[in-house]
Design a protein around this motif. Sequence first.
Motif, PDB file in Angstrom:
ATOM      1  N   MET A   1       0.875  -1.312  -0.004  1.00 51.93           N
ATOM      2  CA  MET A   1      -0.087   0.012   0.187  1.00 51.93           C
ATOM      3  C   MET A   1       0.800   1.328  -0.118  1.00 51.93           C
ATOM      4  SD  MET A   1      -3.192   0.881  -0.136  1.00 51.93           S
ATOM      5  CE  MET A   1      -4.334   2.482  -0.197  1.00 51.93           C
ATOM      6  N   ARG A   2       2.018   1.166   0.454  1.00 54.91           N
ATOM      7  CA  ARG A   2       3.099   2.432   0.715  1.00 54.91           C
ATOM      8  C   ARG A   2       3.389   2.826  -0.784  1.00 54.91           C
ATOM      9  NH1 ARG A   2       6.485  -0.698   5.393  1.00 54.91           N
ATOM     10  NH2 ARG A   2       5.576  -2.414   4.146  1.00 54.91           N
ATOM     11  N   ILE A   3       3.773   1.852  -1.713  1.00 52.21           N
ATOM     12  CA  ILE A   3       3.974   1.966  -2.966  1.00 52.21           C
ATOM     13  C   ILE A   3       2.932   2.696  -3.580  1.00 52.21           C
ATOM     14  CG2 ILE A   3       4.821   1.187  -5.216  1.00 52.21           C
ATOM     15  CD1 ILE A   3       6.842   1.099  -3.194  1.00 52.21           C
ATOM     16  N   ALA A   4       1.572   2.135  -3.421  1.00 51.06           N
ATOM     17  CA  ALA A   4       0.312   2.724  -3.962  1.00 51.06           C
ATOM     18  C   ALA A   4       0.289   4.074  -3.804  1.00 51.06           C
ATOM     19  CB  ALA A   4      -0.612   1.929  -3.628  1.00 51.06           C
ATOM     20  N   ILE A   5       0.695   4.459  -2.565  1.00 49.86           N
ATOM     21  CA  ILE A   5       0.243   6.022  -2.071  1.00 49.86           C
ATOM     22  C   ILE A   5       1.280   6.803  -2.660  1.00 49.86           C
ATOM     23  CG2 ILE A   5       0.288   7.453   0.003  1.00 49.86           C
ATOM     24  CD1 ILE A   5      -0.984   5.288   1.593  1.00 49.86           C
ATOM     25  N   LEU A  31      -9.506   2.815 -13.779  1.00 45.83           N
ATOM     26  CA  LEU A  31     -10.093   1.433 -14.063  1.00 45.83           C
ATOM     27  C   LEU A  31      -9.639   0.730 -14.958  1.00 45.83           C
ATOM     28  CD1 LEU A  31     -13.752   3.446 -14.389  1.00 45.83           C
ATOM     29  CD2 LEU A  31     -12.803   2.612 -12.270  1.00 45.83           C
ATOM     30  N   MET A  32      -8.983   1.152 -15.858  1.00 50.22           N
ATOM     31  CA  MET A  32      -8.268   0.064 -16.964  1.00 50.22           C
ATOM     32  C   MET A  32      -7.338  -0.506 -16.180  1.00 50.22           C
ATOM     33  SD  MET A  32      -8.380   2.465 -20.305  1.00 50.22           S
ATOM     34  CE  MET A  32      -7.371   1.498 -21.254  1.00 50.22           C
ATOM     35  N   ALA A  33      -6.435   0.174 -15.461  1.00 44.55           N
ATOM     36  CA  ALA A  33      -5.224  -0.333 -14.615  1.00 44.55           C
ATOM     37  C   ALA A  33      -5.583  -1.218 -13.817  1.00 44.55           C
ATOM     38  CB  ALA A  33      -4.293   0.929 -13.970  1.00 44.55           C
ATOM     39  N   LEU A  39      -6.730  -9.188 -13.484  1.00 47.22           N
ATOM     40  CA  LEU A  39      -6.406 -10.173 -14.082  1.00 47.22           C
ATOM     41  C   LEU A  39      -5.182 -11.134 -13.879  1.00 47.22           C
ATOM     42  CD1 LEU A  39      -7.016  -8.720 -17.832  1.00 47.22           C
ATOM     43  CD2 LEU A  39      -8.571 -10.467 -16.539  1.00 47.22           C
ATOM     44  N   PHE A  40      -4.375 -10.534 -13.294  1.00 44.98           N
ATOM     45  CA  PHE A  40      -3.039 -11.004 -12.579  1.00 44.98           C
ATOM     46  C   PHE A  40      -3.084 -11.185 -11.193  1.00 44.98           C
ATOM     47  CE2 PHE A  40      -1.801  -9.006 -16.639  1.00 44.98           C
ATOM     48  CZ  PHE A  40      -0.874 -10.007 -17.151  1.00 44.98           C
ATOM     49  N   ARG A  41      -4.199 -11.338 -10.665  1.00 53.77           N
ATOM     50  CA  ARG A  41      -4.506 -11.574  -9.090  1.00 53.77           C
ATOM     51  C   ARG A  41      -3.922 -12.729  -8.632  1.00 53.77           C
ATOM     52  NH1 ARG A  41      -9.076 -12.570 -11.241  1.00 53.77           N
ATOM     53  NH2 ARG A  41     -10.319 -14.250 -10.578  1.00 53.77           N
ATOM     54  N   GLN A  42      -3.794 -13.846  -9.586  1.00 51.60           N
ATOM     55  CA  GLN A  42      -3.458 -15.176  -8.938  1.00 51.60           C
ATOM     56  C   GLN A  42      -2.295 -15.612  -9.751  1.00 51.60           C
ATOM     57  OE1 GLN A  42      -7.031 -17.309  -9.381  1.00 51.60           O
ATOM     58  NE2 GLN A  42      -7.890 -16.695  -7.143  1.00 51.60           N
ATOM     59  N   HIS A  49       5.405 -10.458 -11.240  1.00 61.21           N
ATOM     60  CA  HIS A  49       5.630  -9.590 -10.011  1.00 61.21           C
ATOM     61  C   HIS A  49       5.843  -8.046 -10.374  1.00 61.21           C
ATOM     62  CE1 HIS A  49       4.471 -12.332  -6.834  1.00 61.21           C
ATOM     63  NE2 HIS A  49       5.224 -12.951  -7.162  1.00 61.21           N
ATOM     64  N   LEU A  50       6.788  -8.104 -11.331  1.00 63.02           N
ATOM     65  CA  LEU A  50       7.286  -6.638 -11.920  1.00 63.02           C
ATOM     66  C   LEU A  50       6.177  -6.095 -12.550  1.00 63.02           C
ATOM     67  CD1 LEU A  50       9.379  -4.597 -12.241  1.00 63.02           C
ATOM     68  CD2 LEU A  50      10.157  -5.724 -14.109  1.00 63.02           C
ATOM     69  N   LEU A  51       5.309  -6.707 -13.274  1.00 56.46           N
ATOM     70  CA  LEU A  51       4.416  -6.222 -14.057  1.00 56.46           C
ATOM     71  C   LEU A  51       3.110  -5.727 -13.047  1.00 56.46           C
ATOM     72  CD1 LEU A  51       2.828  -5.399 -16.643  1.00 56.46           C
ATOM     73  CD2 LEU A  51       2.083  -7.776 -16.437  1.00 56.46           C
ATOM     74  N   ARG A  52       3.019  -6.630 -11.987  1.00 56.28           N
ATOM     75  CA  ARG A  52       1.955  -6.064 -10.863  1.00 56.28           C
ATOM     76  C   ARG A  52       2.485  -4.890 -10.327  1.00 56.28           C
ATOM     77  NH1 ARG A  52       1.538 -10.897  -7.735  1.00 56.28           N
ATOM     78  NH2 ARG A  52       0.068 -11.652  -9.105  1.00 56.28           N
ATOM     79  N   PHE A  53       3.766  -4.914  -9.844  1.00 55.37           N
ATOM     80  CA  PHE A  53       4.170  -3.614  -9.431  1.00 55.37           C
ATOM     81  C   PHE A  53       4.103  -2.139 -10.175  1.00 55.37           C
ATOM     82  CE2 PHE A  53       7.867  -0.671  -8.903  1.00 55.37           C
ATOM     83  CZ  PHE A  53       7.631  -0.293  -7.469  1.00 55.37           C
ATOM     84  N   LEU A  54       4.338  -2.501 -11.391  1.00 58.06           N
ATOM     85  CA  LEU A  54       4.160  -1.411 -12.232  1.00 58.06           C
ATOM     86  C   LEU A  54       2.691  -1.093 -12.496  1.00 58.06           C
ATOM     87  CD1 LEU A  54       6.741  -2.298 -15.019  1.00 58.06           C
ATOM     88  CD2 LEU A  54       7.118  -0.517 -13.246  1.00 58.06           C
ATOM     89  N   VAL A  55       1.679  -1.956 -12.688  1.00 53.18           N
ATOM     90  CA  VAL A  55       0.336  -1.673 -12.642  1.00 53.18           C
ATOM     91  C   VAL A  55       0.010  -0.988 -11.554  1.00 53.18           C
ATOM     92  CG1 VAL A  55      -1.819  -2.717 -12.768  1.00 53.18           C
ATOM     93  CG2 VAL A  55       0.038  -3.584 -14.383  1.00 53.18           C
ATOM     94  N   ILE A  56       0.248  -1.341 -10.232  1.00 53.61           N
ATOM     95  CA  ILE A  56      -0.251  -0.731  -9.024  1.00 53.61           C
ATOM     96  C   ILE A  56       0.311   0.715  -8.925  1.00 53.61           C
ATOM     97  CG2 ILE A  56       0.339  -0.630  -6.553  1.00 53.61           C
ATOM     98  CD1 ILE A  56       0.294  -3.664  -6.510  1.00 53.61           C
ATOM     99  N   VAL A  57       1.480   0.892  -9.262  1.00 52.64           N
ATOM    100  CA  VAL A  57       2.046   2.308  -9.339  1.00 52.64           C
ATOM    101  C   VAL A  57       1.364   3.180 -10.356  1.00 52.64           C
ATOM    102  CG1 VAL A  57       4.108   3.885  -9.632  1.00 52.64           C
ATOM    103  CG2 VAL A  57       4.376   1.582  -8.521  1.00 52.64           C
TER     104      VAL A  57
END
Length: 804
Positions: A1-5, A31-33, A39-42, A49-57
Amino acid sequence: MRIAILGFLAGIFWLQQQAALPPIWWWTLPLMAFAVLWLFRQTSGAVVHLLRFLVIVTSFAALGVAWATWRADIRLAQELPREWEGRDVELVGVVASLPRAAERGTRFEFDIEQVATAGAVIPRRVSLSWYAETNRKTEEITPPPLVVPGERWRFTVRLRRPHGTQNPHGFDFEAWALERNIRATGYIRPKGVNQREAAQVRGFMYRIDRMRMSIRDQMLEALKDQPYRGVLVALAIGEQSAIPPEQWKVFWRTGTGHLMSISGLHITMVASLIYWLAFRFWARVPSLALRLPAQRAAALAGALAALSYALIAGFSVPTQRTFFMLAAIAMALWFGRGMTGSRILSWALLAVLLLDPWAVLAPGFWLSFGAVAMIFYVTAKRTGKPGAVSGAVKTQIAVTLGLLPMTLALFQEVSLISPIANAFAIPVVSLIVVPITLFGALLGEFMPADLILQLAHLAMQGCYAALAWLAELPGAVWQSHAPPLWVAGLALIGVVWLLAPRGVPMRTAGVVMMLPLFIVVPAGPKQGEVWLHLLDVGQGLAAVVRTAQHSLVYDSGPKWNPDADSGNRIVVPFLRGEGIRSLDTLVITHADEDHSGGAKSVIDARQPKWVMTSMDAESESLRGASEIMKCEVGDAWRWDDVVFEILHPAAETFDLPNVKTNNIGCTLKITAPGGSILLTADIEKLAEQQLLARYRDAPDELKADVMLVPHHGSRTSSTPELLDAVAPKLALVSVGYRSRFRHPNTQVMERYAERNIPTLRTDFLGAITVKIAPGEVPTAIGFRESTRRYWLDPPLRDGVAAEP
């Protein structure tokens, strides 16, 4: 959550740098992000993991952009139409802030409930000034009536859009006004309908401001003429304007300014004290402890104490950050869950950004969160346990070093004695002055507390004496240029790397990453080039002329009050930000205050090698100058292949009977291989005729590519004969927004237009930079053009809006 903030913060910061708000479809990006994230939640794997990190940011950055855009769109909808500027309007509303003493009157914010003037469109909140009235016959001054927060008044006012000066490295009044939702400024008409209609209007913040005013007034009365009463008022209610500028200078030079307002440390101390008292009391009453655990009751009491102090302080960014951090701690205690310092700081950051997306424009935002983040960074999860003294010293050094990139980027100077000064100032102010002040301020609401406040003042007096001695030490403050954003960011990464825990490899590489902070300097003129910076000082004139190795200030702008002038607010910050540490020449063309008002500040800050002027050398404005010489025809010098010549006045002009100061203004011509500039001060028709007569046989002496329009475009100047003789390709006008002198005159501007001479105005473009280089066409750009922001009025060239 810290990265998201942090991503949310990045999105908001990006939005506040834009020239226009993004289109509405930007709302779909978060919304798109988030859809991609779902889609990559599981799925698993390093790439995922890197893609998930980039998508969160990215998603939270887009969310930050959308949030700030929505808030900005709502706020910008409240604006004063141009057709209602400068017109009498009758309003009914409520005094919505603590009234502050201003030059010749008082100033306060006003919430508008009703617009009594038919057809008028007025924003909901404005800032008003109520000036004292002067009897022209007796010169007796009648101060305006006392206004109190929460009172309903009916006023006749004249308003204008929130327009401020725009200069490199200067204060952005328009951004400041936007953050505070002040969408128009104006003054109360003395001959209008001005009457109080209700003594008290319901409203929580009105009551808070009324209480703040009561505390301020009783403290000022109790301390009377004590020199540091303003500091105590600031510590009690956050009213920093009560501190005199000379004291602020000492606090700034010693790096203790953060202590002289209600800082996070003060609020934390008060909340901790209330927590301890509540816990001790609650635990001793079994019936209470059985209903609610003492820890929960104490956490609630501490959070409420922090909120109360923050509200009394005006709820500034540092107080918001501290309250939200303490609220997060209180919630963790309430639910019995642990929470790391970084999580607490992140949630506080999110709360501040949600409440005020414009907080990122304030230096206090970055310094406040940066300081706490650095404290957490150098103290958390470190091996060993340092002693109290050594730990405090190391922490203070780390904070000073950690804030160095931000401090230089924001202010271009840093206190070198800050660790020493804070070592004793923090405990004295936080543990002695603040508690006694708060006790005296609260007690004073019910009974006389003069003695208690005098004790707090005595402690502050001793602390200030030590700080003043440190501030006078040579080299107490180190000044630098304004680093580019990428340099400051790289240096910040270097600081984090340098202060990393033991065991982290190559920590000294952090020093290398900090080197560009000192090596990368702002661009400047090359040999044979000349740059003219016509600064935006409102109604007045101040310009900086630069060659490859030299610099000159041509006039210093107006003086607004005894403590503020364009010298210390505009000219000196510009010189500092551009890395101009020494000044070769200061030219003060004549004695008018809108040209000489900032001279003393420039002399004190930069000690020019010599001052050239038509003024009396004994003038107070020139006190402290090392060498003063009178400007006369024939004075000339050469810098870096650029020639400077005084074309007016002649020696005999000073002896003319009843000659106006305007007509003895120093007129300077600057000739470079690539073009020439004529600076004309405030000369009028008489001086223009003298110029034409003097150079009748040498007409090329008057010709120039760039010309400063004489006397701000007054109808007394810019005669057709002068314009024909000079034949400029570009004319610059230094003029204030909606000038009370109605500068520039319409007929005068038509003379320039008839000759196809483009005119650039500081009220439309902000500071104007002209660059002349050999073999190139001179270029000119306004600061409002180069730093477009969505809240600024579009820059205008010859009355036409410039393209984004």
